[in-house]
Design a protein around this motif. Structure first.
Motif, PDB file in Angstrom:
ATOM      1  N   HIS A   1      11.170  32.903  59.990  1.00  0.00           N
ATOM      2  CA  HIS A   1      11.870  32.551  58.752  1.00  0.00           C
ATOM      3  C   HIS A   1      10.849  32.219  57.684  1.00  0.00           C
ATOM      4  N   VAL A   2      11.320  32.053  56.454  1.00  0.00           N
ATOM      5  CA  VAL A   2      10.433  31.771  55.336  1.00  0.00           C
ATOM      6  C   VAL A   2      10.982  30.571  54.570  1.00  0.00           C
ATOM      7  N   THR A   3      10.091  29.617  54.251  1.00  0.00           N
ATOM      8  CA  THR A   3      10.502  28.450  53.471  1.00  0.00           C
ATOM      9  C   THR A   3      10.642  28.835  52.006  1.00  0.00           C
ATOM     10  N   SER A   4      11.157  27.899  51.203  1.00  0.00           N
ATOM     11  CA  SER A   4      11.303  28.159  49.768  1.00  0.00           C
ATOM     12  C   SER A   4       9.949  28.339  49.090  1.00  0.00           C
ATOM     13  N   ALA A   5       8.870  27.878  49.745  1.00  0.00           N
ATOM     14  CA  ALA A   5       7.523  28.030  49.196  1.00  0.00           C
ATOM     15  C   ALA A   5       6.874  29.327  49.673  1.00  0.00           C
ATOM     16  N   GLY A   6       7.622  30.130  50.453  1.00  0.00           N
ATOM     17  CA  GLY A   6       7.094  31.395  50.930  1.00  0.00           C
ATOM     18  C   GLY A   6       6.303  31.295  52.220  1.00  0.00           C
ATOM     19  N   GLU A   7       6.344  30.141  52.876  1.00  0.00           N
ATOM     20  CA  GLU A   7       5.631  29.969  54.148  1.00  0.00           C
ATOM     21  C   GLU A   7       6.485  30.519  55.286  1.00  0.00           C
TER      22      GLU A   7
ATOM     23  N   ASN B   1       9.082  22.810  64.982  1.00  0.00           N
ATOM     24  CA  ASN B   1       9.794  21.533  65.040  1.00  0.00           C
ATOM     25  C   ASN B   1       9.063  20.399  64.337  1.00  0.00           C
ATOM     26  N   LYS B   2       8.179  20.727  63.436  1.00  0.00           N
ATOM     27  CA  LYS B   2       7.530  19.733  62.578  1.00  0.00           C
ATOM     28  C   LYS B   2       7.471  20.308  61.166  1.00  0.00           C
ATOM     29  N   PHE B   3       7.964  19.537  60.217  1.00  0.00           N
ATOM     30  CA  PHE B   3       7.941  19.959  58.822  1.00  0.00           C
ATOM     31  C   PHE B   3       7.526  18.789  57.951  1.00  0.00           C
ATOM     32  N   TYR B   4       6.917  19.116  56.831  1.00  0.00           N
ATOM     33  CA  TYR B   4       6.665  18.131  55.787  1.00  0.00           C
ATOM     34  C   TYR B   4       7.898  18.127  54.888  1.00  0.00           C
ATOM     35  N   ILE B   5       8.384  16.947  54.565  1.00  0.00           N
ATOM     36  CA  ILE B   5       9.584  16.795  53.747  1.00  0.00           C
ATOM     37  C   ILE B   5       9.186  16.166  52.417  1.00  0.00           C
ATOM     38  N   ASN B   6       9.554  16.823  51.309  1.00  0.00           N
ATOM     39  CA  ASN B   6       9.209  16.239  50.008  1.00  0.00           C
ATOM     40  C   ASN B   6      10.276  15.235  49.580  1.00  0.00           C
ATOM     41  N   ASN B   7      10.093  14.647  48.411  1.00  0.00           N
ATOM     42  CA  ASN B   7      11.010  13.595  47.933  1.00  0.00           C
ATOM     43  C   ASN B   7      12.454  14.064  47.785  1.00  0.00           C
ATOM     44  N   SER B   8      12.672  15.369  47.568  1.00  0.00           N
ATOM     45  CA  SER B   8      14.035  15.871  47.402  1.00  0.00           C
ATOM     46  C   SER B   8      14.622  16.412  48.708  1.00  0.00           C
TER      47      SER B   8
ATOM     48  N   GLU C   1       0.934  14.509  48.396  1.00  0.00           N
ATOM     49  CA  GLU C   1       0.505  13.390  49.248  1.00  0.00           C
ATOM     50  C   GLU C   1       1.650  12.474  49.665  1.00  0.00           C
ATOM     51  N   THR C   2       2.775  12.559  48.970  1.00  0.00           N
ATOM     52  CA  THR C   2       3.928  11.731  49.339  1.00  0.00           C
ATOM     53  C   THR C   2       4.844  12.407  50.358  1.00  0.00           C
ATOM     54  N   ASP C   3       4.557  13.669  50.711  1.00  0.00           N
ATOM     55  CA  ASP C   3       5.385  14.369  51.696  1.00  0.00           C
ATOM     56  C   ASP C   3       5.326  13.649  53.042  1.00  0.00           C
TER      57      ASP C   3
ATOM     58  N   ASN D   1      18.056  10.533  53.819  1.00  0.00           N
ATOM     59  CA  ASN D   1      17.010   9.660  53.291  1.00  0.00           C
ATOM     60  C   ASN D   1      17.528   8.236  53.336  1.00  0.00           C
ATOM     61  N   GLU D   2      16.870   7.430  54.147  1.00  0.00           N
ATOM     62  CA  GLU D   2      17.292   6.043  54.330  1.00  0.00           C
ATOM     63  C   GLU D   2      16.150   5.138  53.898  1.00  0.00           C
ATOM     64  N   ASP D   3      16.336   4.483  52.776  1.00  0.00           N
ATOM     65  CA  ASP D   3      15.327   3.581  52.218  1.00  0.00           C
ATOM     66  C   ASP D   3      13.994   4.288  52.004  1.00  0.00           C
ATOM     67  N   GLY D   4      14.056   5.539  51.529  1.00  0.00           N
ATOM     68  CA  GLY D   4      12.842   6.279  51.211  1.00  0.00           C
ATOM     69  C   GLY D   4      12.196   6.988  52.392  1.00  0.00           C
ATOM     70  N   ILE D   5      12.811   6.919  53.560  1.00  0.00           N
ATOM     71  CA  ILE D   5      12.287   7.565  54.767  1.00  0.00           C
ATOM     72  C   ILE D   5      13.283   8.629  55.220  1.00  0.00           C
ATOM     73  N   TRP D   6      12.793   9.848  55.426  1.00  0.00           N
ATOM     74  CA  TRP D   6      13.649  10.936  55.893  1.00  0.00           C
ATOM     75  C   TRP D   6      13.819  10.872  57.396  1.00  0.00           C
TER      76      TRP D   6
END
Length: 131
Positions: A8-14, A21-28, A38-40, A53-58
């Protein structure tokens, strides 16, 4: 790039495997293979998992979250129905009581109770998940 059922391909083209089963999650809440900011937050999850998102933690959405969403929807629907279908009876009943028409007051209050029962039957509470 060739995309197969396992790739599959992410919205960033990756591109990534369905088994990733491991992803970086951005603020949205968007998932990426590589850290974009750096906030991912790095999270153990699958691409198809819904996140909360619970208290700023995904975190991955669980059965309790789904139950709470369903409960909140029923609560909102009931409230809207009570306002539209029960409140008019209650308001008219109060006017009849004020002018001394006790029989009409009782009749309207009975109708309000019946309508409330219909609303509760039409909008049952969801079953809570087993702990």
């Amino acid at each position: 790039m060739i995309v197969t059922p396992d790739i599959h391909v992410t919205s960033a083209g990756e591109s990534f495997s369905i088994n990733q089963n491991k992803f970086y999650i951005n603020n949205s809440g968007t998932k990426f293979i590589s850290q974009q900011n750096e906030t991912d937050q790095l999270l153990d999850c699958y691409f198809a998992d819904d996140l909360v998102n619970e208290d700023g933690i995904w975190r991955v959405k669980n059965e309790r979250d789904v139950y709470q969403e369903k409960y909140d929807k029923v609560d909102k629907d009931r409230e809207a129905e009570y306002t539209a279908r029960v409140r008019p009876y209650l308001e008219e009943a109060e006017i009849k009581k004020h002018i001394g028409d006790q029989d009409e007051y009782i009749r309207l209050m009975d109708l309000a109770v019946q309508e409330r029962q219909k609303i509760q039957t039409e909008n049952p509470w969801p079953t809570p998940p087993e702990n």
